[in-house]
Design a protein around this motif. Sequence first.
Motif, mmCIF file in Angstrom:
data_model
loop_
_atom_site.group_PDB
_atom_site.id
_atom_site.type_symbol
_atom_site.label_atom_id
_atom_site.label_comp_id
_atom_site.label_asym_id
_atom_site.label_seq_id
_atom_site.Cartn_x
_atom_site.Cartn_y
_atom_site.Cartn_z
ATOM 1 N N GLN A 80 0.830 -1.177 -0.148
ATOM 2 C CA GLN A 80 -0.035 -0.167 0.099
ATOM 3 C C GLN A 80 0.886 1.416 0.089
ATOM 4 O OE1 GLN A 80 -3.009 -0.532 -0.479
ATOM 5 N NE2 GLN A 80 -2.885 -2.726 -0.112
ATOM 6 N N THR A 81 0.295 2.298 -0.096
ATOM 7 C CA THR A 81 1.086 3.694 -0.225
ATOM 8 C C THR A 81 0.272 4.759 0.497
ATOM 9 O OG1 THR A 81 -0.402 4.508 -2.286
ATOM 10 C CG2 THR A 81 2.024 3.246 -2.677
ATOM 11 N N GLU A 105 -13.524 8.099 6.645
ATOM 12 C CA GLU A 105 -12.483 7.807 5.647
ATOM 13 C C GLU A 105 -12.504 6.292 5.399
ATOM 14 O OE1 GLU A 105 -7.714 8.280 4.723
ATOM 15 O OE2 GLU A 105 -8.516 7.833 6.866
ATOM 16 N N GLY A 107 -10.162 3.747 3.941
ATOM 17 C CA GLY A 107 -8.532 3.232 3.376
ATOM 18 C C GLY A 107 -7.583 4.233 4.498
ATOM 19 N N THR A 108 -7.727 3.522 5.595
ATOM 20 C CA THR A 108 -6.852 4.073 6.733
ATOM 21 C C THR A 108 -5.151 4.194 6.258
ATOM 22 O OG1 THR A 108 -8.228 3.221 8.152
ATOM 23 C CG2 THR A 108 -6.141 4.197 9.276
ATOM 24 N N GLY A 109 -4.889 3.121 5.578
ATOM 25 C CA GLY A 109 -3.272 3.018 5.227
ATOM 26 C C GLY A 109 -2.529 3.460 6.434
ATOM 27 N N SER A 110 -1.716 4.377 6.344
ATOM 28 C CA SER A 110 -0.672 4.761 7.551
ATOM 29 C C SER A 110 -1.293 5.724 8.487
ATOM 30 C CB SER A 110 0.437 5.706 6.901
ATOM 31 O OG SER A 110 -0.207 6.970 6.541
ATOM 32 N N GLN A 113 -3.952 10.393 6.405
ATOM 33 C CA GLN A 113 -4.938 11.476 5.870
ATOM 34 C C GLN A 113 -5.992 11.558 7.142
ATOM 35 O OE1 GLN A 113 -6.382 12.534 2.448
ATOM 36 N NE2 GLN A 113 -7.140 13.826 4.247
ATOM 37 N N GLU A 128 -10.024 0.382 7.625
ATOM 38 C CA GLU A 128 -8.977 -0.159 6.680
ATOM 39 C C GLU A 128 -9.150 -1.824 6.572
ATOM 40 O OE1 GLU A 128 -6.067 0.533 4.978
ATOM 41 O OE2 GLU A 128 -5.944 -1.484 4.710
ATOM 42 N N ILE A 129 -8.933 -2.169 5.429
ATOM 43 C CA ILE A 129 -9.226 -3.648 5.439
ATOM 44 C C ILE A 129 -8.084 -4.614 5.448
ATOM 45 C CG2 ILE A 129 -8.494 -3.937 2.856
ATOM 46 C CD1 ILE A 129 -11.443 -5.289 2.348
ATOM 47 N N ASP A 155 -14.067 -4.074 5.814
ATOM 48 C CA ASP A 155 -14.214 -3.862 4.557
ATOM 49 C C ASP A 155 -15.181 -2.474 4.443
ATOM 50 O OD1 ASP A 155 -15.125 -3.293 1.916
ATOM 51 O OD2 ASP A 155 -15.701 -5.418 1.600
ATOM 52 N N GLY A 156 -14.580 -1.358 4.147
ATOM 53 C CA GLY A 156 -15.283 0.121 3.847
ATOM 54 C C GLY A 156 -16.459 0.054 3.074
ATOM 55 N N THR A 172 -9.812 6.724 -0.139
ATOM 56 C CA THR A 172 -8.704 6.796 -0.430
ATOM 57 C C THR A 172 -8.205 5.566 -1.050
ATOM 58 O OG1 THR A 172 -7.591 6.477 1.749
ATOM 59 C CG2 THR A 172 -8.223 8.484 1.143
ATOM 60 N N VAL A 226 -4.079 3.146 -5.280
ATOM 61 C CA VAL A 226 -4.130 1.596 -4.882
ATOM 62 C C VAL A 226 -5.545 1.083 -5.110
ATOM 63 C CG1 VAL A 226 -1.834 1.387 -3.747
ATOM 64 C CG2 VAL A 226 -4.107 1.491 -2.354
ATOM 65 N N PHE A 228 -9.671 -0.272 -4.294
ATOM 66 C CA PHE A 228 -10.345 -0.748 -3.363
ATOM 67 C C PHE A 228 -10.633 -2.126 -3.452
ATOM 68 C CE2 PHE A 228 -14.438 -0.720 -1.463
ATOM 69 C CZ PHE A 228 -14.738 0.254 -0.758
ATOM 70 N N THR A 229 -10.371 -2.782 -2.406
ATOM 71 C CA THR A 229 -10.571 -4.525 -2.314
ATOM 72 C C THR A 229 -11.617 -4.680 -1.748
ATOM 73 O OG1 THR A 229 -8.904 -4.518 -0.584
ATOM 74 C CG2 THR A 229 -8.006 -4.839 -2.837
HETATM 75 N N1 SAH Z 1 -5.194 7.276 3.258
HETATM 76 C C1 SAH Z 1 -4.151 6.330 3.567
HETATM 77 C C2 SAH Z 1 -3.709 5.960 1.919
HETATM 78 C C3 SAH Z 1 -4.459 5.106 1.362
HETATM 79 S S1 SAH Z 1 -3.892 3.769 0.456
HETATM 80 C C4 SAH Z 1 -2.911 7.380 4.056
HETATM 81 O O1 SAH Z 1 -3.085 8.708 4.537
HETATM 82 O O2 SAH Z 1 -1.982 6.618 4.236
HETATM 83 C C5 SAH Z 1 -5.536 2.779 0.231
HETATM 84 C C6 SAH Z 1 -5.729 2.029 1.495
HETATM 85 O O3 SAH Z 1 -7.107 1.572 1.228
HETATM 86 C C7 SAH Z 1 -4.989 0.860 1.639
HETATM 87 O O4 SAH Z 1 -4.355 0.757 3.007
HETATM 88 C C8 SAH Z 1 -5.717 -0.418 1.339
HETATM 89 O O5 SAH Z 1 -5.677 -1.477 2.247
HETATM 90 C C9 SAH Z 1 -7.257 0.196 1.897
HETATM 91 N N2 SAH Z 1 -8.460 -0.352 1.237
HETATM 92 C C10 SAH Z 1 -8.487 -0.725 0.133
HETATM 93 N N3 SAH Z 1 -9.880 -1.289 -0.034
HETATM 94 C C11 SAH Z 1 -10.361 -1.007 1.206
HETATM 95 C C12 SAH Z 1 -11.786 -1.468 1.725
HETATM 96 N N4 SAH Z 1 -12.593 -2.300 0.771
HETATM 97 N N5 SAH Z 1 -12.165 -1.017 3.015
HETATM 98 C C13 SAH Z 1 -11.158 -0.336 3.590
HETATM 99 N N6 SAH Z 1 -9.810 0.046 3.174
HETATM 100 C C14 SAH Z 1 -9.752 -0.703 1.947
#
Ligand code: SAH
Length: 237
Positions: A80-81, A105, A107-110, A113, A128-129, A155-156, A172, A226, A228-229
């Motif tokens: 992820q990024t 939000e 896609g928490t990632g790090s 955001q 975050e998934i 799963d978001g 995100t 990246v 959305f899964t």
């Molecule tokens: N906002 C983050 C960067 C997002 S990268 C930051 O500030 O660092 C996108 C993130 O979305 C990844 O960590 C990925 O695992 C997550 N993601 C992808 N599909 C998702 C879903 N269905 N539900 C929740 N998170 C998801």
Amino acid sequence: MKKIFPILISVFLMHCVTMVGQTDYTEQREQMVKWQLQGRDITDLATLAAMLNVPRHKFVPEKMMANAYTDGPLPIGNGQTISQPYIVAFMTQALHLNSKDRVLEIGTGSGYQAAVLAKIVDSVYTMEIVEDLAITARERLKDLGFANVVVTWGDGYHGLPDKAPFDAIMVTAGADSIPQPLIDQLKIGGHMIIPVGPHHGIRQLVLITKKKNKIVKKDLMSVRFVPFTRAQKPNKD
Ligand code: SAH
């Protein structure tokens, strides 16, 4: 005195190194805001202040710290990024937030955001998934004192119906289409921003405004995110 002198010197040097390190990141952050954000089209004062105050280098892996304030995305592990600073600011500004807002939000990632949002609004719920990322981000945000952020592993796509409605929603990760549950969880008059488009391709950053009887969509710019899964199993906290 002979013995204590080298100790004093090394304490002084350690102090200098720490000071330089701190000054460096603060200055890098100021430069980032000046050139990458104000130098483009970020004018919202709350967004600029938040970007100036959140220590981005603490949201990247240690070996990436020196590059934390560069004008691009960075890997954060698990494939992820963390988004480019400009994209974080652009998406934040586009939501027209105010200090009383509750924001979701996906896609928490790090957690970066979410931290930027948390400096501006009342409360942030972020999903975050990837379990490892959710746990790390939750710990990091707690350690940095962000008491108004709740990180949920799941799963978001489904959002957080228990906490809805939200004043604003930010996705995100790049989605193939706009998840209906998220539209349902947005307040009337609220905004959602989400990158939408074909899998692994260039997507459109879409701003959605929920009106009483319809939703209005506006394409803002082309972006790469990246994907959305989707989870195979139900949500867990
Ligand atoms: N906002 C983050 C960067 C997002 S990268 C930051 O500030 O660092 C996108 C993130 O979305 C990844 O960590 C990925 O695992 C997550 N993601 C992808 N599909 C998702 C879903 N269905 N539900 C929740 N998170 C998801």
